[in-house]
Each structure stands twice: as C-alpha cells, then as structure tokens.
Design an enzyme around this catalytic site. Structure first.
Site, short mmCIF file in Angstrom:
data_model
loop_
_atom_site.label_atom_id
_atom_site.label_comp_id
_atom_site.label_asym_id
_atom_site.label_seq_id
_atom_site.Cartn_x
_atom_site.Cartn_y
_atom_site.Cartn_z
CD GLU A 282 -2.84 0.91 -0.09
OE1 GLU A 282 -3.22 -0.14 -0.43
OE2 GLU A 282 -3.55 2.21 -0.31
CD GLU A 313 -1.05 7.41 -2.60
OE1 GLU A 313 -1.28 7.88 -1.25
OE2 GLU A 313 -1.48 6.21 -2.65
CG ASP A 471 -4.16 3.18 4.76
OD1 ASP A 471 -3.96 3.78 5.59
OD2 ASP A 471 -3.64 3.37 3.75
N1 LIG Z 1 -16.60 10.74 1.68
C1 LIG Z 1 -15.99 9.49 1.38
N2 LIG Z 1 -16.83 8.42 1.10
C2 LIG Z 1 -16.33 7.36 0.72
N3 LIG Z 1 -14.99 7.24 0.29
C3 LIG Z 1 -14.16 8.25 0.25
C4 LIG Z 1 -14.61 9.61 0.86
N4 LIG Z 1 -13.55 10.34 0.95
C5 LIG Z 1 -12.64 9.54 0.54
N5 LIG Z 1 -12.87 8.35 -0.03
C6 LIG Z 1 -12.13 7.30 -0.49
O1 LIG Z 1 -10.83 7.42 0.35
C7 LIG Z 1 -9.91 7.29 -0.67
C8 LIG Z 1 -8.64 8.07 0.16
O2 LIG Z 1 -7.61 7.33 -0.23
P1 LIG Z 1 -5.99 7.66 0.42
O3 LIG Z 1 -5.81 8.98 0.00
O4 LIG Z 1 -5.05 6.56 0.04
O5 LIG Z 1 -6.45 7.54 1.92
P2 LIG Z 1 -5.56 7.00 3.28
O6 LIG Z 1 -4.21 6.63 2.52
O7 LIG Z 1 -5.41 8.18 4.05
O8 LIG Z 1 -6.13 5.82 3.56
C9 LIG Z 1 -10.34 8.07 -1.77
O9 LIG Z 1 -9.58 7.64 -2.94
C10 LIG Z 1 -11.77 7.64 -1.93
O10 LIG Z 1 -11.86 6.17 -2.61
O1 LIG Z 2 4.31 7.61 6.59
P1 LIG Z 2 3.95 7.53 7.93
O2 LIG Z 2 4.38 8.54 8.91
O3 LIG Z 2 4.00 6.18 8.38
O4 LIG Z 2 2.25 7.68 8.02
C1 LIG Z 2 1.20 7.27 7.31
C2 LIG Z 2 -0.11 8.06 7.35
O5 LIG Z 2 -0.86 7.49 6.38
C3 LIG Z 2 -2.05 7.00 7.09
O6 LIG Z 2 -1.75 5.68 7.47
C4 LIG Z 2 -3.16 7.05 6.13
O7 LIG Z 2 -2.95 6.28 4.93
C5 LIG Z 2 -2.04 7.84 8.23
O8 LIG Z 2 -2.99 7.15 9.28
C6 LIG Z 2 -0.65 8.26 8.68
O9 LIG Z 2 -0.51 9.19 9.44
MG LIG Z 3 -3.48 5.67 1.05
#
Ligand SMILES: Nc1ncnc2c1ncn2[C@@H]1O[C@H](COP(=O)(O)OP(=O)(O)O)[C@@H](O)[C@H]1O
Ligand SMILES: O=P(O)(O)OC[C@H]1O[C@](O)(CO)[C@@H](O)[C@@H]1O
Ligand SMILES: [Mg+2]
Length: 492
Positions: A282, A313, A471
């Site tokens: 991931e 990304e 995630d």
């Molecule tokens: N309001 C929402 N409802 C449902 N899915 C969402 C919403 N906002 C974001 N998402 C989903 O979450 C994803 C965010 O992915 P990402 O940026 O990789 O988040 P993280 O790495 O923090 O988990 C978006 O690509 C979308 O698919």
């Molecule tokens: O790169 P780091 O410092 O491990 O942080 C990853 C960040 O991405 C997330 O896992 C979301 O994908 C956050 O919860 C976290 O703060």
């Molecule tokens: Mg992500």
C-alpha cells in the site's frame, strides 16, 4: 449503468465476502503504525493560523513548495497548497519542534490508530480474521494500546530466550520506546480560505498528513524475527507499507540501499514459506523522489503481486517512472481524468510486473489484472464492491468495529458522480474494443495484455474523517480476494 443494479451487486458482494473471509488462516501486516493526532480545521483556526505570519512570506513559501516541514512556515504553506488543490498529501518533518509548535498553536481533537499497517491490522482484526500477525519495528507501549484487542486475533512477534513467540501487542512492545505521532489536518469541502488577498474554497473533503520521522525510525526487521519468520505461519498473504520511512543516508553510514535490500529479503523469505503466498504493497504520497522511485523499481517491481494507491499516488509514480505527460494528465484532470488514470494504472502493472493494481478514487475504483490472474472478473469485482461498503462505513462513522457494524455502508448510496465518470469512460473502452457495451455494464474490461474491473463506489456526503479510508479499501479488497481463493481451494 443502472444505479440500482450496482446497489444490488454491492449487497451480494458483501455477503459473499462475509462467507469467504473465515477461509483465511491469517494475514501478515507490516511495517508502519503511528498515533494520528487528528484536527478538523475551521475557518476560525485558519484565520488565527495565517495571522501568525506575514502573508507575503506565506505566499513566497508556497512558491517554494517545501518537501519537508523544517519550520512552521513550511507547514502553513503546504496546508494552503493541499487545501487549494484538494489533493491528499503527506509531508515529513524531522524535528521535534514541529510537534511542539502544532500542540501549542493548534492542538488536536482526538488521537487514533495511524499508519497503513496499523489501520490495516485493526480493520482485518475487526473483520474477524482468524489471525493478523502485525510487525511494527518501533512498537511502543503507548502505541500497543491503539491495536484492536477485543477479538484477541492481532498477534505481534516477540523474542523470548532467543525464540520468536507471538503475543498480543500489549505484551510485545519494546519498553522505553518513544511513540511516533503524526498530525492529520482534516478540512471539509467549501471551507473558505483567504490569504495574501486571494480567497478560495476547498474543492473536496481531504486532509494533510504531517509525518513525524524521529531519528530512531528504521524500516527494518529484527534479525531474530527474520531468521524465525516461519513462526508467523500459517498466513495466506501480507500487506506491507511504510517504505516511505526509508532515508537516503543514516548517521551510521548505512544508506537506503541497505534497507531496500533487507526489505526484499523479507519479501523473498515470505514467498519461500508458502508458494501460494500473495503480497500487497500500500503506497502513500512520498515526497523524496529518489526513495519513491526506488521503492517502486527495487521493492515493488517483480517482487510483490498487488499494489494499492490513490489517484495522486498514480500520478506521482508515473512521474518518477518517466511518464511525465501521462502523470500530468492524471493530476490535471483530477478525478475526471479516468482515461489517463486507467492508462497509468495499466502502465504501472506492466512496468512493475504486477498481477494486480487497485486504484481508489473518489466515486469509483479501477483494478487492473495481469492475464492469467486466478479468480474470475466477477470474483475480483466482488472484492472491490465489498471494500466500497467498508469505505462508506469508515467514512460515515470514522471507524469500523465489526463486520456487522460495516453493514451500515450498504445504506450509503453509490456515487452518482462516480457513475458519470464511468459513463464518460464507456465510449473510450467500447471504441477501443476493450469490451462490448454489455461487458462494460458489468464493469469488466478485457484488454490485449490485461483485464480490468471498474466499479462505481459508495461516497458519504459529509465524512467524519477521510484519513485511512484508502487503507481500508485496499485491505478489504485484498483480503476478500485472498479469501475467495482459499474458499475455492477448499472446494466451496
Ligand atoms: N466521503 C467519502 N466516502 C467514501 N469514500 C471516500 C470518501 N472520501 C474519500 N474516500 C475514499 O478514500 C480514498 C482516500 O484514499 P487515500 O488518499 O489513499 O487515503 P488514506 O491513505 O488516508 O487511507 C479516496 O480515494 C476515496 O476512494
Ligand atoms: O508515513 P507515515 O508516517 O507512516 O504515516 C502514514 C500516514 O498515512 C496513514 O496511514 C493514512 O494512510 C495515516 O494514518 C498516517 O498518518
Ligand atoms: Mg492511501
């Protein structure tokens, strides 16, 4: 595409996944977890923040586009950039001063489990997997408390008298170890921002991550644990992340090459212990371009099976792999650039020799599959639809406590704008004979050298927080896919 049809497919997929998940023996999850200090920013907070600085200086710093937070002005600049573009971003800071300054000037609303491996471990544990073996090189006592303990199915390797045993995180942490605390600034769509005479509105719910990188962080596995890696089995797959921690050089003279080499050794050893093993990486936004490129070409390429990432990304990966034009067209059109996004994801699957590339975007997911990948396109589609329900549940409540709790996601509507994006893509696909109009209605694409799944996903109008939803999507889909493979192997 008919929305009601897709709602029905989500329901069917959710129950299929629920049936299949118990066939998994377990999942290995590593490396990064942290404590997320989450702050939802209001217009009041922004006014106060901007008033602390000379607005012309902020503007100058925005133009510099700082790639790390060395001082508070870097933070304000990256916050404004992230808000204006509506792009998720993660920016590292190597100084403790950042944490002190943010605590003093902004504070946070609540602290939650953070880090891909931390979030994924808790999600899989709450989906009731038999076993989740988690490995966090820097597990502290405080961090251990953020792991889900109610099902007792999260275990962490620990060395006792030279022997590796599996213990709950609360019995496996390193005494005296400090905690890694990240700051997450969540900002809502339509938030008004004024600086240096210009005003803009935040285009979509998003967040900026300030990733702390304490000196003691090493993206590496204890030697004894590596030597006795068979002790974590049986597990069916691994979800690995956190490689963004790797630095170009270290005080002891080691360099990123040493940690890349060790990371590949771990991957190869995992695969040697189970021929059916599948590994997912991931991604997150990685500011250092050399490290970003090296992770892709030296760790992911040819070594892992599956890659999970968001649209930004995809663009960032294409950029360092030499596809500047394609990268730009993914970023420029943002969520609408579905053609470029699709082409970019296919390029990643080819260049990195992957079996699977799962891209999550707001309103739709794309999953590119190498020819010959086990499972039918329907089974892959089920895995994605399952993760869309999980995403909705997480967006709605900010967490998922159990599979039953996740069912609330079924009541969230499939995104109309996501459907529209896919409709715009239909002409491209049928025009290039990638699929017939009927196949497109199912979300199936049969390319010359790849297949693909497209689904519209469920979107929550006012999410509690967006951090960690990606995630959740990747983990839910990868686990459901593996579970279906095991269910078939069991003759079901
Ligand atoms: N309001 C929402 N409802 C449902 N899915 C969402 C919403 N906002 C974001 N998402 C989903 O979450 C994803 C965010 O992915 P990402 O940026 O990789 O988040 P993280 O790495 O923090 O988990 C978006 O690509 C979308 O698919
Ligand atoms: O790169 P780091 O410092 O491990 O942080 C990853 C960040 O991405 C997330 O896992 C979301 O994908 C956050 O919860 C976290 O703060
Ligand atoms: Mg992500």
């Amino acid at each position: 595409m008919d929305i009601e049809e897709w709602e029905q497919r989500h329901r069917e997929a959710f129950y299929n996944a629920k049936e299949a998940l118990p066939y998994l023996d377990g999942m290995f999850v590593a490396y990064n977890s942290n404590i997320d200090a989450i702050k939802h920013l209001t217009e009041e907070d922004l006014l106060k923040l901007i008033r602390l600085f000379d607005e012309a200086e902020i503007q100058d710093r925005v133009a510099v586009y700082p790639r790390e937070i060395a001082e508070p002005l870097d933070f304000v600049a990256r916050l404004l950039i992230s808000m204006r573009e509506g792009k998720a971003a993660e920016v590292p800071t190597y100084t403790e001063d950042t944490h002190k300054w943010l605590k003093e000037h902004l504070g946070f609303d609540y602290a939650r489990m953070g880090g891909q491996a931390g979030i994924i471990s808790n999600l899989l544990a709450r989906l009731d997997l038999k076993k989740v073996v988690t490995y966090i090189p820097w597990l502290s006592e405080e961090q251990a408390d953020y792991f889900a303990a109610e099902n007792g199915n999260i275990l962490h390797p620990r060395v006792e008298d030279g022997k590796v045993v599996l213990k709950p995180p609360s019995e496996a942490f390193k005494p005296g170890r400090g905690s890694k605390v990240n700051w997450i600034f969540e900002f809502s769509k339509d938030l008004k921002v004024t600086c240096a005479g210009s005003t803009f509105k935040v285009p979509r719910d998003n967040r900026l991550i300030i990733s702390s990188r304490p000196k003691w962080i090493r993206l590496d596995m204890d030697r004894e644990i590596y030597d006795q890696l068979d002790s974590i089995f049986p597990v069916d797959g691994a979800m690995l992340s956190g490689y963004q921690m790797i630095k170009e050089e270290y005080e002891d003279g080691s360099t990123y090459k040493d940690y890349v080499e060790h990371s590949v050794e771990v991957i190869n050893k995992l695969k040697s212990l189970n021929p059916d093993f599948r590994i997912h990486v991931e991604l997150t936004s990685i500011q250092n371009r050399l490290i970003r490129k090296t992770i892709l070409t030296d760790i992911v390429a040819r070594h892992v099976h599956s890659l999970g990432l968001d649209t930004v990304e995809v663009a960032n990966a294409l950029n360092v792999l030499g596809y500047e034009e394609l990268s730009y067209s993914v970023i420029r059109k943002g969520e609408n650039g579905i053609m470029s996004l699709y082409q970019g994801a296919v390029q990643l699957m080819k260049d990195l020799k992957l079996e699977r590339v799962h891209v999550h975007s707001l309103g739709f997911y794309i999953c590119i599959l190498a020819k010959g990948h086990p499972l039918t396109l329907k089974e892959h589609r089920d895995a994605l639809l399952f993760s869309s329900v999980l995403a909705a549940a997480r967006a709605l409540n900010g967490k998922i406590e159990s599979l039953d709790d996740a069912e609330v996601g079924l009541d969230i509507p499939v995104s109309a704008s996501g459907m529209e994006d896919l409709e715009n893509f239909k002409l491209y696909c049928t025009g290039r004979k990638l699929c017939s109009p009927d196949e497109f209605e199912y979300g199936y694409i049969y390319g010359p050298d790849h297949d693909a799944i497209l689904i519209p996903s469920k979107v929550v109008d006012r999410p509690k927080a967006t951090v960690g939803i990606g995630d959740t999507i990747s983990a839910g889909a990868f686990a459901a896919m593996l579970a279906r493979m095991k269910q078939i192997k069991a003759g079901k």
